[in-house]
Design an enzyme around this catalytic site. Structure first.
Site, PDB file in Angstrom:
ATOM      1  N   VAL A 262      81.106  29.883  62.950  1.00  0.00           N
ATOM      2  CA  VAL A 262      79.871  29.402  62.582  1.00  0.00           C
ATOM      3  C   VAL A 262      80.077  28.036  63.552  1.00  0.00           C
ATOM      4  O   VAL A 262      78.884  27.546  64.460  1.00  0.00           O
ATOM      5  CB  VAL A 262      78.856  29.392  61.997  1.00  0.00           C
ATOM      6  CG1 VAL A 262      77.869  28.048  61.197  1.00  0.00           C
ATOM      7  CG2 VAL A 262      79.002  30.423  60.747  1.00  0.00           C
ATOM      8  N   GLU A 267      74.346  27.378  67.277  1.00  0.00           N
ATOM      9  CA  GLU A 267      73.240  28.181  66.351  1.00  0.00           C
ATOM     10  C   GLU A 267      72.038  27.418  66.741  1.00  0.00           C
ATOM     11  O   GLU A 267      71.021  28.396  67.083  1.00  0.00           O
ATOM     12  CB  GLU A 267      73.501  28.963  65.504  1.00  0.00           C
ATOM     13  CG  GLU A 267      73.653  28.269  64.245  1.00  0.00           C
ATOM     14  CD  GLU A 267      74.832  26.861  63.863  1.00  0.00           C
ATOM     15  OE1 GLU A 267      75.317  26.230  63.048  1.00  0.00           O
ATOM     16  OE2 GLU A 267      76.142  26.877  64.520  1.00  0.00           O
ATOM     17  N   ASP A 309      47.261  20.446  98.710  1.00  0.00           N
ATOM     18  CA  ASP A 309      46.147  20.475 100.128  1.00  0.00           C
ATOM     19  C   ASP A 309      46.296  19.459 100.790  1.00  0.00           C
ATOM     20  O   ASP A 309      46.917  18.467 100.353  1.00  0.00           O
ATOM     21  CB  ASP A 309      44.923  21.082  99.653  1.00  0.00           C
ATOM     22  CG  ASP A 309      44.661  19.905  98.219  1.00  0.00           C
ATOM     23  OD1 ASP A 309      45.459  19.309  97.932  1.00  0.00           O
ATOM     24  OD2 ASP A 309      43.667  19.634  97.456  1.00  0.00           O
ATOM     25  N   ASP A 613      40.928  26.646  95.394  1.00  0.00           N
ATOM     26  CA  ASP A 613      41.950  26.383  95.372  1.00  0.00           C
ATOM     27  C   ASP A 613      42.240  27.247  93.678  1.00  0.00           C
ATOM     28  O   ASP A 613      44.039  27.000  93.899  1.00  0.00           O
ATOM     29  CB  ASP A 613      43.092  24.146  94.766  1.00  0.00           C
ATOM     30  CG  ASP A 613      42.686  23.619  96.298  1.00  0.00           C
ATOM     31  OD1 ASP A 613      42.492  24.437  97.476  1.00  0.00           O
ATOM     32  OD2 ASP A 613      42.041  22.779  96.455  1.00  0.00           O
ATOM     33  N   GLU A 678      87.942  23.925  69.292  1.00  0.00           N
ATOM     34  CA  GLU A 678      88.744  24.351  67.543  1.00  0.00           C
ATOM     35  C   GLU A 678      89.344  25.687  66.864  1.00  0.00           C
ATOM     36  O   GLU A 678      89.645  25.838  66.102  1.00  0.00           O
ATOM     37  CB  GLU A 678      86.907  24.294  66.370  1.00  0.00           C
ATOM     38  CG  GLU A 678      86.956  22.631  66.154  1.00  0.00           C
ATOM     39  CD  GLU A 678      84.735  22.545  66.430  1.00  0.00           C
ATOM     40  OE1 GLU A 678      84.911  23.724  65.134  1.00  0.00           O
ATOM     41  OE2 GLU A 678      84.332  22.207  66.229  1.00  0.00           O
ATOM     42  N   ASN A 703      81.775  20.114  62.558  1.00  0.00           N
ATOM     43  CA  ASN A 703      80.808  20.942  63.485  1.00  0.00           C
ATOM     44  C   ASN A 703      79.327  20.534  63.358  1.00  0.00           C
ATOM     45  O   ASN A 703      78.348  19.465  64.221  1.00  0.00           O
ATOM     46  CB  ASN A 703      80.514  22.081  62.585  1.00  0.00           C
ATOM     47  CG  ASN A 703      79.097  22.721  63.759  1.00  0.00           C
ATOM     48  OD1 ASN A 703      79.749  22.706  65.278  1.00  0.00           O
ATOM     49  ND2 ASN A 703      78.123  23.652  62.996  1.00  0.00           N
ATOM     50  N   THR A 706      79.500  16.747  64.700  1.00  0.00           N
ATOM     51  CA  THR A 706      78.809  16.545  66.152  1.00  0.00           C
ATOM     52  C   THR A 706      77.671  17.188  67.718  1.00  0.00           C
ATOM     53  O   THR A 706      77.141  16.652  67.855  1.00  0.00           O
ATOM     54  CB  THR A 706      80.267  17.390  67.013  1.00  0.00           C
ATOM     55  OG1 THR A 706      80.466  18.631  66.726  1.00  0.00           O
ATOM     56  CG2 THR A 706      81.852  16.592  66.280  1.00  0.00           C
TER      57      THR A 706
END
Length: 897
Positions: A262, A267, A309, A613, A678, A703, A706
């Site tokens: 994980v 995720e 244009d 347009d 890791e 995790n 960070t």
């Protein structure tokens, strides 16, 4: 003439008080809003994520084996990830909802005895709608007056054939208009009969509520996440098996492997991307670019072709007299717009008395043979506006620049008769009483209708010279008017009898001048690798002159530099991606040009403001409409609305799109390199005698620190230097393309070495090596996120250094707070023990700076850029290469065909 319903008088409209009462009674004129997703449903969606499911299984496993500290940490990770995901989802939804409100359509209604523009949501039953060409009907309504009304009902019926409407028609469908339909031609008044959910489009909207689709970037990232999950699970299975072979308990290794799997995969990345896109759209809104469809944020960063244009986009959208020609001199007129201030110069100097007299005679006729008026700026404004024909308003402004006051002229030379302009005669005449009793006849019109012997009493040589001067001015893209004067003894009856025997006063050359920012904006596009293309319905000479003035064409470009609509229709242009200027095009040909670029792999942005347009805006990858003067058709067909009508704002929006994509890639480099480190630590640590390098709770804590605060903070990084001086990234390029995979692996290897080194040193010294490894790995990753900043000391994103500091403090808390120490199974570190993690942080910082400084691959005409074909492979390269002319046309300077 307008038709009115039998038995009906022109409605006066509601009062403001009545409108407020009806709005409270019936509610806003909006389609039924989708039900807000309840909080529990959002949480359930987050918990159904496969990796979160794995975490929940890990919680159950750790509880079963009695490892309560790891169970607490894993449960905390689940709670934090779920909370972050829900918060990001809500913030993204709120951002998009806010943008929808900013770009909401408006309607014109009769209220309090006058015309008012109100948000479409404020229209109520019994309101009187004022409809004109280009309007989107705000609500179901019954026509009371109509003149030549033609409506596109394809949004409701699917029928592409427009439908004629008439007030009081015995067929109810002909006497009514429905919400969401488009007025293609004509004008009308209509009384509202149904709004909101009760309207035709509201009833359909209640039945059809499509789920929002993920953007292409989100789909690519989701695929990346699945791939990374598979790779991580394989590697973590290897960690599990190796741990068992070393005699570690199965329960411990199972939790460790799951936590590592994980931790190694970001995720929450799809939710982070959605938030980044929404916040990017918000930043664009602050820069006057309203994103109506969120995927446009990501697509903007990949635009390779800008099809624009002319009128109101590259030009000011206001007519200005720039040149005057009298029998004795040629003069220029400066100044901008309709503001009656400027100078009239002859060869760059003030005119002499004889020249002044001729110029004043010419401009006196221009001001008096005129039905327009100039309106000064509104309170707080700076721009003069025109009432009436813009060409006549330009003549009034030129007269004012020569010191002539229109009111004084009209008082001294009152008009007593006139011959109005019409499209057959192509000229207008007015008759004035002059002092002394004479009658003054003034005439203006198209040169071909004025420079005639039966109109002017001039030598044939003088008429020929005037015709040649007209041709030269027309070739420079000007609209030319000829002006003449004569005197009579009495008022002619009919007035048209006065249109002969006149004396030529001269010529006035009128143009819609380019926006001051047009040339710099197009130059900025070319520097960014974006090919500009001009597509207009104007005359080829007008289009060519403008293209020269804004730098799209070289002044010496030949006739082949401008392609016309008939050329396209006849098949004379086999490759529509070669020309850079198209004139006399119809809406279908605009579609063909845009589609041809898309077929060649370009990512197209199309600008426009008119009804014609709309199809091309919808066909382009990014449709860009003008917010102030654009029609509702253009605004509703567009993905991006420029609220300030400045083309330069589009370049700002492209820069913002590139910023979003760059920040996502920066987050991927940071997050994936840390995850790789890791995994490598867990795989290689045992080879050096570190039996179980990190525990599951320690991995998950790293995790959390960070990929949490610091990861989100990278999305707010300011734009990188040189962003608009490099070619766009092809949209089909892999998100880890352009060398990012190698950078992830290399940076991951450096982080592994920087983390294992201090741990091995601490082990040899008999210190708490696992806590040193935990701290070093965290410090190294925090060093990386700082080192990846393009603007190291910028104050533009203080959240990033603040989040790094907070993460560092939380990392220290894991070492020194008793509760966290017992949960994470860490030990406090001494000053000498902390030296290794500090070095690891510095190594991570230095490695990231080196990675960031690596020269970015810039592919020229000979190098592949991946994915869709680049302009380089179509004969245009980025930067200076993009302005090389094709060999079959001749030398031009900038994106010429």
């Amino acid at each position: 003439m307008p038709t009115a319903a039998p038995g009906h008088r022109t409605p006066a409209g509601l009062t403001s008080a009545e409108a407020d009462r009806l709005l409270a009674e019936h509610g806003p004129n909006e389609a039924p809003a989708g039900k807000r997703v309840p909080l529990r449903a959002r949480i359930a969606v987050q918990l159904r994520d496969p990796l979160i499911t794995v975490l929940l299984a890990a919680v159950l496993l750790t509880v079963a084996i009695g490892d309560r500290p790891d169970a607490v940490v894993i449960a905390l990770v689940v709670v934090v990830n779920t909370t972050v995901g829900v918060v990001q989802e809500v913030r993204a939804e709120n951002a998009v909802t806010g943008l929808t409100a900013l770009s909401a359509p408006v309607a014109r209604v009769l209220r309090d005895g006058g015309r008012h523009q109100v948000p479409a949501a404020a229209v109520v039953p019994h309101d009187v709608l004022v409809l004109g060409e280009g309007d989107i009907v705000a609500a179901d309504a019954r026509l009371t007056e109509a003149a030549g009304l033609l409506v596109d009902e394809s949004a409701l019926t699917g029928e592409a054939v427009p439908v004629g409407k008439a007030a009081g028609s015995p067929d109810p469908t002909e006497g009514e208009v429905s919400a969401g339909t488009v007025v293609l031609r004509g004008r009308a008044l209509a009384v509202v009969t149904a709004t909101g959910a009760d309207s035709a489009i509201g009833r359909i909207a209640a039945l059809l509520r499509p789920r929002p689709e993920p953007t292409p970037l989100q789909r690519r990232l989701a695929e990346l996440g699945r791939t990374l999950a598979v790779v991580a699970l394989l590697l973590c299975s290897a960690v599990f098996v190796l741990g068992l072979l070393r005699g570690q308990p199965p329960g411990v290794m199972g939790v460790t492997a799951i936590g590592l799997a994980v931790a190694a995969v970001p995720e929450s990345l799809p939710a982070v991307v959605t938030l980044a896109l929404a916040l990017g759209a918000r930043r664009m809104a602050l820069r006057h670019a309203i994103v109506r469809r969120l995927p446009a944020v990501e697509t903007l960063g990949s635009v390779t072709v800008l099809a624009t244009d002319k009128t109101g986009t590259l030009t000011e959208g206001r007519m200005v007299v720039e040149r005057l020609r009298t029998p004795g001199c040629a003069a220029t007129v400066d100044g901008t717009g309709y503001e009656p201030s400027g100078r009239v110069l002859v060869d760059g100097r003030p005119p002499d008395p004889q020249e002044t007299e001729e110029i004043r005679d010419l401009l006196t006729a221009a001001a008096l043979c005129n039905d327009a008026a100039l309106r000064p700026p509104a309170r707080g404004g700076t721009r003069w506006t025109a009432l009436g024909d813009p060409t006549e308003a330009a003549l009034l402004a030129a007269a004012a620049k020569a010191g002539l006051d229109h009111a004084d002229l009209a008082a001294s030379l009152p008009r007593v008769a006139e011959v109005p302009f019409d499209s057959v005669r192509k000229r207008m005449a007015t008759v004035h009483l002059a002092p002394g009793g004479d009658v003054l006849v003034l005439l203006k019109g198209a040169p071909e209708a004025v420079l005639l012997p039966e109109v002017l009493n001039e030598p044939e040589a003088a008429l020929d010279e005037a015709r040649r001067a007209t041709a030269r001015l027309a070739a420079d893209g000007y609209r030319v008017l000829a002006l003449a004067r004569g005197t009579r003894g009495r008022v002619p009856v009919p007035p048209s009898d006065a249109e002969h025997g006149l004396r030529l006063l001269g010529l006035a050359a009128i143009a819609d001048p380019p926006e001051p920012a047009a040339a710099p904006t197009l130059a900025a596009c070319r520097r960014a690798g974006i090919v500009p293309v001009l597509i207009t319905g104007d005359h080829p000479a007008t289009a060519r002159a403008l293209a020269v003035r804004v730098g799209l064409l070289d002044p010496d470009a030949g006739p082949a530099a401008v392609v016309t609509g008939p050329d396209v229709a006849s098949g004379a242009v086999p490759d529509l991606t070669r020309p850079r200027v198209f004139a006399r095009t119809d809406p279908g040909q605009k579609l063909d040009i845009v589609q041809s670029w898309r077929d060649h792999g370009a990512v197209t942005a199309m600008t426009g403001d008119g009804v014609n347009d709309g199809p091309a805006l919808r066909r382009a990858d990014i449709g860009v409409a003008m917010g102030r003067r654009g029609t509702e058709v253009a605004r509703q067909a567009a993905d991006l609305v420029l609220t300030d009508d400045e083309l330069g704002t589009l370049v700002d929006a492209v820069e913002e799109g590139r910023r979003v994509y760059d920040n996502i890639r920066r987050f991927l480099l940071y997050g994936l390199a840390g995850g790789a480190a890791e995994i490598l630590v867990m795989l290689t640590g045992p080879l050096f005698g570190l039996v179980l390098p990190l525990r599951a709770g320690q991995i998950l804590w790293i995790n959390l620190l960070t990929h949490g605060l610091t990861g989100v903070a990278t999305g707010a990084e300011p734009v990188s230097p040189g962003t608009m001086s490099r070619p766009p990234l092809p949209p089909d390029q892999h998100v880890l393309g352009e060398g990012l995979r190698c950078r992830v692996l290399l940076l991951g290897a450096v982080l592994t070495a920087a983390s294992l080194g201090p741990a091995l040193w601490a082990r040899d010294e008999g210190g708490p090596w696992q806590s040193v490894l935990f701290t070093a790995l965290l410090a190294a990753q925090l060093g990386v996120v700082l080192g990846l900043r393009d603007r190291l000391l910028t104050r533009a994103n203080p959240f990033l250094p603040a989040s790094v500091l907070l993460s560092a403090l939380l990392g220290a808390a894991a070492l020194y707070l008793p509760f966290l120490r017992s949960v994470l199974e860490t030990e406090p570190l001494s000053g000498s023990d902390l030296a290794g993690p500090v070095v690891a942080g510095l190594v991570g910082f230095a490695a990231a700076r080196t990675q960031r400084a690596s020269p970015r691959r810039r592919t020229g005409p000979d190098g592949p850029r991946g994915g869709r074909t680049s302009p380089a492979s179509m004969g245009e390269g980025p930067g200076e290469a993009a302005v090389r002319p094709p060999d079959d046309v001749g030398p031009t300077s900038a994106e010429e065909s």
